[in-house]
Design a protein around this motif. Structure first.
Motif, PDB file in Angstrom:
ATOM      1  N   ALA A 154     -14.472  15.875   5.046  1.00 50.57           N
ATOM      2  CA  ALA A 154     -13.422  14.921   5.402  1.00 50.57           C
ATOM      3  C   ALA A 154     -12.712  15.353   6.682  1.00 50.57           C
ATOM      4  CB  ALA A 154     -12.419  14.790   4.261  1.00 50.57           C
ATOM      5  N   ARG A 155     -12.604  16.668   6.873  1.00 54.49           N
ATOM      6  CA  ARG A 155     -11.911  17.171   8.070  1.00 54.49           C
ATOM      7  C   ARG A 155     -12.705  16.852   9.331  1.00 54.49           C
ATOM      8  NH1 ARG A 155      -9.620  23.042   7.511  1.00 54.49           N
ATOM      9  NH2 ARG A 155      -8.403  21.835   6.010  1.00 54.49           N
ATOM     10  N   LEU A 156     -14.024  17.071   9.311  1.00 56.01           N
ATOM     11  CA  LEU A 156     -14.830  16.769  10.491  1.00 56.01           C
ATOM     12  C   LEU A 156     -14.858  15.271  10.772  1.00 56.01           C
ATOM     13  CD1 LEU A 156     -17.901  19.180  10.276  1.00 56.01           C
ATOM     14  CD2 LEU A 156     -15.788  19.423  11.586  1.00 56.01           C
ATOM     15  N   ILE A 157     -14.924  14.464   9.714  1.00 53.11           N
ATOM     16  CA  ILE A 157     -14.925  13.018   9.902  1.00 53.11           C
ATOM     17  C   ILE A 157     -13.615  12.570  10.545  1.00 53.11           C
ATOM     18  CG2 ILE A 157     -14.893  10.805   8.684  1.00 53.11           C
ATOM     19  CD1 ILE A 157     -16.865  12.058   6.674  1.00 53.11           C
ATOM     20  N   GLU A 158     -12.512  13.129  10.079  1.00 49.85           N
ATOM     21  CA  GLU A 158     -11.217  12.767  10.640  1.00 49.85           C
ATOM     22  C   GLU A 158     -11.102  13.215  12.097  1.00 49.85           C
ATOM     23  OE1 GLU A 158      -7.332  11.190  10.869  1.00 49.85           O
ATOM     24  OE2 GLU A 158      -9.059  10.810   9.581  1.00 49.85           O
ATOM     25  N   LEU A 159     -11.603  14.405  12.405  1.00 54.17           N
ATOM     26  CA  LEU A 159     -11.575  14.883  13.791  1.00 54.17           C
ATOM     27  C   LEU A 159     -12.439  14.002  14.694  1.00 54.17           C
ATOM     28  CD1 LEU A 159     -11.774  18.737  13.178  1.00 54.17           C
ATOM     29  CD2 LEU A 159      -9.867  17.501  14.235  1.00 54.17           C
ATOM     30  N   ALA A 160     -13.570  13.538  14.165  1.00 50.81           N
ATOM     31  CA  ALA A 160     -14.422  12.636  14.943  1.00 50.81           C
ATOM     32  C   ALA A 160     -13.684  11.331  15.233  1.00 50.81           C
ATOM     33  CB  ALA A 160     -15.715  12.361  14.184  1.00 50.81           C
ATOM     34  N   ARG A 161     -13.009  10.792  14.238  1.00 53.02           N
ATOM     35  CA  ARG A 161     -12.252   9.553  14.437  1.00 53.02           C
ATOM     36  C   ARG A 161     -11.112   9.763  15.442  1.00 53.02           C
ATOM     37  NH1 ARG A 161     -14.070   6.042  10.621  1.00 53.02           N
ATOM     38  NH2 ARG A 161     -14.719   6.864   8.597  1.00 53.02           N
TER      39      ARG A 161
END
Length: 317
Positions: A154-161
């Protein structure tokens, strides 16, 4: 070839993102050096025609995550083809360089982001402890080609967004993008260290059937994001109870179904606010919010400012 094909008619945003507006694709591209040896990268594109993309890789490490759209297909010369599923971060090390080829079909839309590291990044590290902790990443350069799947994060997905939706301008935008890229590196190094194995399969804790079921449901949601089916309808369609469905969805995407729908609606709203001459209330209704107040509240919670600020920022582009 990617640059030659997609970089025509770019409009550069102060936030470090380029808007693609040509006969090949429309949307956003991100490829910015944020410090020596470190590039932030990303895209949010709809392809208007069939496109064959080729990249001659030089020694480097790429890490990214596909956050929306159809699964991607990538052919790596000498190493075969692989599928890039949504929400599963991938790390590729090109110690000896390679040619990567991807085919994008007309009408498809996809978005993803990550970073690219070059050897000079590691050469600049002077702190011994920092160098040790980044060793799992640096080791990706020790062979001609290395591939590692990471568990859904979830952290990497949020950073990508966040990288694609940089809310700042000028020097602050560059600092923000650098922070996202460095945080992406830190989380990737941690995940590589924790999940150090030779298994190339995505490690999301679900069987192949369960994973494919979640991804099929995700596509249904993406295709009807303004008026998605109810949770009960989703459960009946998947053939499992809603509790199991919700748990498995969170295992893959790192968020609940409700959070996923809300986030996708807000992303769509942000793109509309930045690219179309529409009223804020009209955009809110268009993406599925029942009233302007609910839309404004959700937007502020996610991005830190009200949607009306997007209209002001768009006027500075």
């Amino acid at each position: 070839m990617i640059a030659e094909t997609l970089s025509q008619n770019l409009v550069t945003y102060d936030a470090g993102v380029d808007r693609v507006e040509n006969s090949v694709a429309r949307g956003l591209m991100l490829a910015k050096q944020v410090q020596p040896g470190l590039f932030a990268s990303g895209y949010d594109l709809k392809y208007l025609v069939d496109v064959r993309l080729e990249v001659e890789e030089t020694p480097s490490i790429f890490c990214g995550v596909l956050i929306s759209g159809d699964d991607g297909e990538l052919d790596i010369s000498g190493y075969g083809s692989l599928t890039l599923p949504r929400s599963c971060p991938i790390v590729m090390g090109f110690g000896g360089g390679a040619r990567c080829i991807g085919n994008c079909r007309a009408g498809t839309h996809c978005a993803g982001a990550g970073f690219r590291l070059y050897p000079s990044f590691f050469e600049s590290i002077r702190d011994e402890e920092e160098g040790v902790q980044l060793e799992p990443l640096r080791a990706m350069l020790t062979d001609a080609f290395m591939l590692r799947w990471l568990p859904p994060s979830a952290r990497l997905i949020e950073l990508a967004r966040l990288s694609l939706g940089n809310p700042y301008v000028g020097a602050l935008s560059r600092l923000f993008l650098q922070g996202c890229a460095l945080a992406f590196i830190a989380e990737t190094a941690r995940l590589l260290a924790e999940h150090d194995s030779d298994d190339d399969a995505p490690s999301h804790g679900l069987s192949e059937v369960e994973y494919e079921r979640v991804m099929a449901l995700t596509k249904i949601i993406d295709d009807s994001i303004v008026d998605p089916p109810s949770l009960a309808q989703m459960g009946r369609s998947a053939g499992i109870n809603t509790t199991t469905l919700t748990r498995q969805f969170r295992q893959v995407h790192g968020v609940t179904i409700f959070e996923y729908i809300r986030n996708r609606r807000l992303e769509l709203a942000r793109d509309l606010l930045r690219s179309r001459p529409m009223q804020v209330s009209q955009v809110g209704y268009l993406v599925g919010f029942g009233n302007p107040a609910a839309f404004a509240t959700a937007y502020r919670r996610r991005y830190g400012f009200p949607p009306s600020c997007e209209k002001v920022a768009a006027g500075r582009i």
